[in-house]
Design a protein around this motif. Structure first.
Motif, PDB file in Angstrom:
ATOM      1  N   UNK A 245      38.740  34.761  42.021  1.00  0.00           N
ATOM      2  CA  UNK A 245      37.243  34.747  42.180  1.00  0.00           C
ATOM      3  C   UNK A 245      37.055  35.476  43.350  1.00  0.00           C
ATOM      4  N   UNK A 246      36.375  36.533  42.976  1.00  0.00           N
ATOM      5  CA  UNK A 246      36.313  37.704  44.173  1.00  0.00           C
ATOM      6  C   UNK A 246      35.329  37.411  45.084  1.00  0.00           C
ATOM      7  N   UNK A 247      35.579  37.474  46.278  1.00  0.00           N
ATOM      8  CA  UNK A 247      34.574  37.366  47.472  1.00  0.00           C
ATOM      9  C   UNK A 247      33.834  38.923  47.852  1.00  0.00           C
ATOM     10  N   UNK A 248      34.278  39.669  47.185  1.00  0.00           N
ATOM     11  CA  UNK A 248      33.567  41.182  47.365  1.00  0.00           C
ATOM     12  C   UNK A 248      33.336  41.671  46.007  1.00  0.00           C
ATOM     13  N   UNK A 249      32.630  42.526  45.716  1.00  0.00           N
ATOM     14  CA  UNK A 249      32.049  43.178  44.216  1.00  0.00           C
ATOM     15  C   UNK A 249      33.358  43.897  43.907  1.00  0.00           C
ATOM     16  N   UNK A 250      33.805  43.472  42.765  1.00  0.00           N
ATOM     17  CA  UNK A 250      34.947  44.416  42.245  1.00  0.00           C
ATOM     18  C   UNK A 250      34.668  44.567  40.843  1.00  0.00           C
ATOM     19  N   UNK A 251      35.033  45.759  40.214  1.00  0.00           N
ATOM     20  CA  UNK A 251      34.359  46.165  38.934  1.00  0.00           C
ATOM     21  C   UNK A 251      35.628  47.161  38.350  1.00  0.00           C
ATOM     22  N   UNK A 252      35.415  46.972  37.048  1.00  0.00           N
ATOM     23  CA  UNK A 252      36.393  48.212  36.525  1.00  0.00           C
ATOM     24  C   UNK A 252      35.693  49.432  36.239  1.00  0.00           C
ATOM     25  N   UNK A 253      36.703  50.605  36.014  1.00  0.00           N
ATOM     26  CA  UNK A 253      36.154  51.591  35.875  1.00  0.00           C
ATOM     27  C   UNK A 253      35.805  51.723  34.116  1.00  0.00           C
ATOM     28  N   UNK A 254      35.069  52.755  33.664  1.00  0.00           N
ATOM     29  CA  UNK A 254      35.059  52.782  32.495  1.00  0.00           C
ATOM     30  C   UNK A 254      35.834  53.754  31.652  1.00  0.00           C
ATOM     31  N   UNK A 274      42.388  50.675  37.823  1.00  0.00           N
ATOM     32  CA  UNK A 274      41.029  50.997  37.595  1.00  0.00           C
ATOM     33  C   UNK A 274      40.117  49.986  38.192  1.00  0.00           C
ATOM     34  N   UNK A 275      40.816  48.701  38.638  1.00  0.00           N
ATOM     35  CA  UNK A 275      39.792  48.023  39.352  1.00  0.00           C
ATOM     36  C   UNK A 275      39.662  48.577  40.613  1.00  0.00           C
ATOM     37  N   UNK A 276      38.411  48.398  41.233  1.00  0.00           N
ATOM     38  CA  UNK A 276      37.972  48.729  42.517  1.00  0.00           C
ATOM     39  C   UNK A 276      36.998  48.019  43.028  1.00  0.00           C
ATOM     40  N   UNK A 277      37.103  47.783  44.401  1.00  0.00           N
ATOM     41  CA  UNK A 277      36.054  47.262  45.248  1.00  0.00           C
ATOM     42  C   UNK A 277      35.391  48.405  46.097  1.00  0.00           C
ATOM     43  N   UNK A 278      34.268  48.191  46.634  1.00  0.00           N
ATOM     44  CA  UNK A 278      33.432  49.435  47.111  1.00  0.00           C
ATOM     45  C   UNK A 278      33.227  49.220  48.567  1.00  0.00           C
ATOM     46  N   UNK A 279      32.856  50.298  49.527  1.00  0.00           N
ATOM     47  CA  UNK A 279      32.698  50.147  50.982  1.00  0.00           C
ATOM     48  C   UNK A 279      31.649  51.113  51.223  1.00  0.00           C
ATOM     49  N   UNK A 280      30.976  50.971  52.008  1.00  0.00           N
ATOM     50  CA  UNK A 280      29.831  52.079  52.472  1.00  0.00           C
ATOM     51  C   UNK A 280      30.377  52.291  54.073  1.00  0.00           C
ATOM     52  N   UNK A 281      29.651  53.702  54.501  1.00  0.00           N
ATOM     53  CA  UNK A 281      28.636  54.379  54.087  1.00  0.00           C
ATOM     54  C   UNK A 281      29.265  55.394  53.041  1.00  0.00           C
ATOM     55  N   UNK A 282      28.507  55.843  52.102  1.00  0.00           N
ATOM     56  CA  UNK A 282      29.191  56.757  51.174  1.00  0.00           C
ATOM     57  C   UNK A 282      29.754  55.900  49.845  1.00  0.00           C
ATOM     58  N   UNK A 283      30.516  56.633  49.144  1.00  0.00           N
ATOM     59  CA  UNK A 283      31.220  56.107  47.858  1.00  0.00           C
ATOM     60  C   UNK A 283      32.483  55.675  48.170  1.00  0.00           C
ATOM     61  N   UNK A 284      32.816  54.753  49.164  1.00  0.00           N
ATOM     62  CA  UNK A 284      34.156  54.316  49.419  1.00  0.00           C
ATOM     63  C   UNK A 284      34.688  53.654  48.321  1.00  0.00           C
ATOM     64  N   UNK A 285      35.958  53.627  48.035  1.00  0.00           N
ATOM     65  CA  UNK A 285      36.699  52.928  47.170  1.00  0.00           C
ATOM     66  C   UNK A 285      38.208  52.327  47.605  1.00  0.00           C
ATOM     67  N   UNK A 286      38.374  51.278  47.077  1.00  0.00           N
ATOM     68  CA  UNK A 286      39.758  50.741  47.014  1.00  0.00           C
ATOM     69  C   UNK A 286      40.455  50.272  45.782  1.00  0.00           C
ATOM     70  N   UNK A 287      40.984  50.991  45.187  1.00  0.00           N
ATOM     71  CA  UNK A 287      41.338  51.013  43.716  1.00  0.00           C
ATOM     72  C   UNK A 287      42.889  50.258  43.649  1.00  0.00           C
ATOM     73  N   UNK A 288      43.090  49.138  42.643  1.00  0.00           N
ATOM     74  CA  UNK A 288      44.253  48.494  42.857  1.00  0.00           C
ATOM     75  C   UNK A 288      44.466  47.788  41.288  1.00  0.00           C
TER      76      UNK A 288
END
Length: 310
Positions: A245-254, A274-288
């Motif tokens: 149950x994610x405590x941050x926004x996690x989405x899959x890639x298309x 392809x699962x990734x969480x995002x961070x800002x500023x900009x289009x920051x990604x953590x892929x896992x």
């Protein structure tokens, strides 16, 4: 290492000299109280040289320093803390691609916003009523990426930790002590402390260079994102749930983007992360990817949006 960010809005207000003297004494004592709680050292960050500021209208800090030996001693203690950190902005304010702005009472508040963005404490001169509190509410606008890849300016309200007198430090004492023991202040430190800070996160070797070379603006956002991923994974039971149950926004890639999210895993096999969480500023990604058998997630990429090799 707690960072103190000078609230420039609290200076150069109207008050009598006696009130200015008391305010400066409280201000210096509050900063020193934080420093005593942080054995690794506290830094005071300001957008302008503190010595160039006016305590109140027509009362420059230089005049205060020279008015008594006690004030000169207080200034030396304050200067020692300020010298540990450069006088600079710590987040973008004018780049449309990295838009992030904080306002207080309708006006841009650089120091207060920097304290929130860098997960630190704002420190004010206790003259006006708004600075007699342990937290300050700010309006934040931030450019965020939506699921379809478009960008949208989002608005919300946030609270920033705040001190202006020694009693305020009592409210944040537990946080100061905890953060001074566990805080990673650089990407290199995040990597070196990863096993202790994030025991349920596994990092591919490529993440070491990405963290070491991490944009300084991204240190705190990455650290926060990793903390939330760790908390999510620690509470995960793979036997009863396909994912945490994610405590941050996690989405899959298309499906199209999945092709560029393949990385060499620990065993030499190339797999899709392809699962990734995002961070800002900009289009920051953590892929896992999820590693259910070990109750962990395995991180392959920390940085900007993954681009296809040309």
């Amino acid at each position: 290492m707690p960072l103190l960010f000078l609230n420039e809005k609290s200076w150069n207000t109207t008050c009598d000299p006696a009130r200015a003297e008391r305010a400066m004494a409280d201000f210096v004592d509050a900063v020193r109280a934080v420093a005593k709680e942080d054995p690794s050292g506290t830094s005071l960050v300001s957008e302008r040289e503190v010595k160039s500021l006016e305590i109140s209208d027509g009362y420059p800090i230089g005049k205060w320093i020279g008015s008594s030996p006690r004030n000169h001693a207080r200034w030396q203690r304050l200067l020692a803390l300020q010298n540990r950190s450069p006088v600079r902005s710590v987040f973008p304010t004018d780049d449309a691609d990295d838009h992030l702005e904080y306002r207080h009472d309708g006006e841009t508040a650089l120091g207060l916003g920097a304290a929130h963005f860098m997960d630190g404490i704002a420190v004010s001169l206790p003259v006006a009523h708004p600075w007699q509190t342990v937290s300050v509410a700010l309006d934040r606008s931030e450019l965020v990426e939506l699921d379809d890849g478009s960008m949208e300016l989002a608005h919300d309200s946030v609270d920033v930790r705040h001190i202006s007198t020694p009693p305020h430090v009592d409210e944040h004492r537990t946080w100061i002590r905890r953060s001074s023991l566990a805080r990673a202040a650089t990407g290199r430190q995040i990597w070196d402390l990863r096993a202790d800070l994030y025991p349920h996160l596994q990092f591919l070797s490529g993440a070491e260079a990405q963290l070491t070379d991490l944009d300084p603006r991204w240190i705190v956002p990455v650290r926060r994102c990793l903390e939330r991923l760790e908390a999510s994974t620690a509470a995960w039971n793979p036997a009863t749930s396909a994912e945490p149950q994610w405590q941050t926004k996690v989405t899959p890639e298309g499906e199209t983007r999945k092709r560029v999210c393949r990385f060499e895993d620990f065993d030499g096999e190339w797999r899709t992360f392809h699962l990734h969480a995002r961070f800002t500023p900009g289009a920051g990604r953590i892929h896992f990817r999820l590693v259910g058998a070990e109750g962990a997630i395995r991180i392959a990429h920390i940085g900007g949006k993954v681009r296809p090799d040309l």
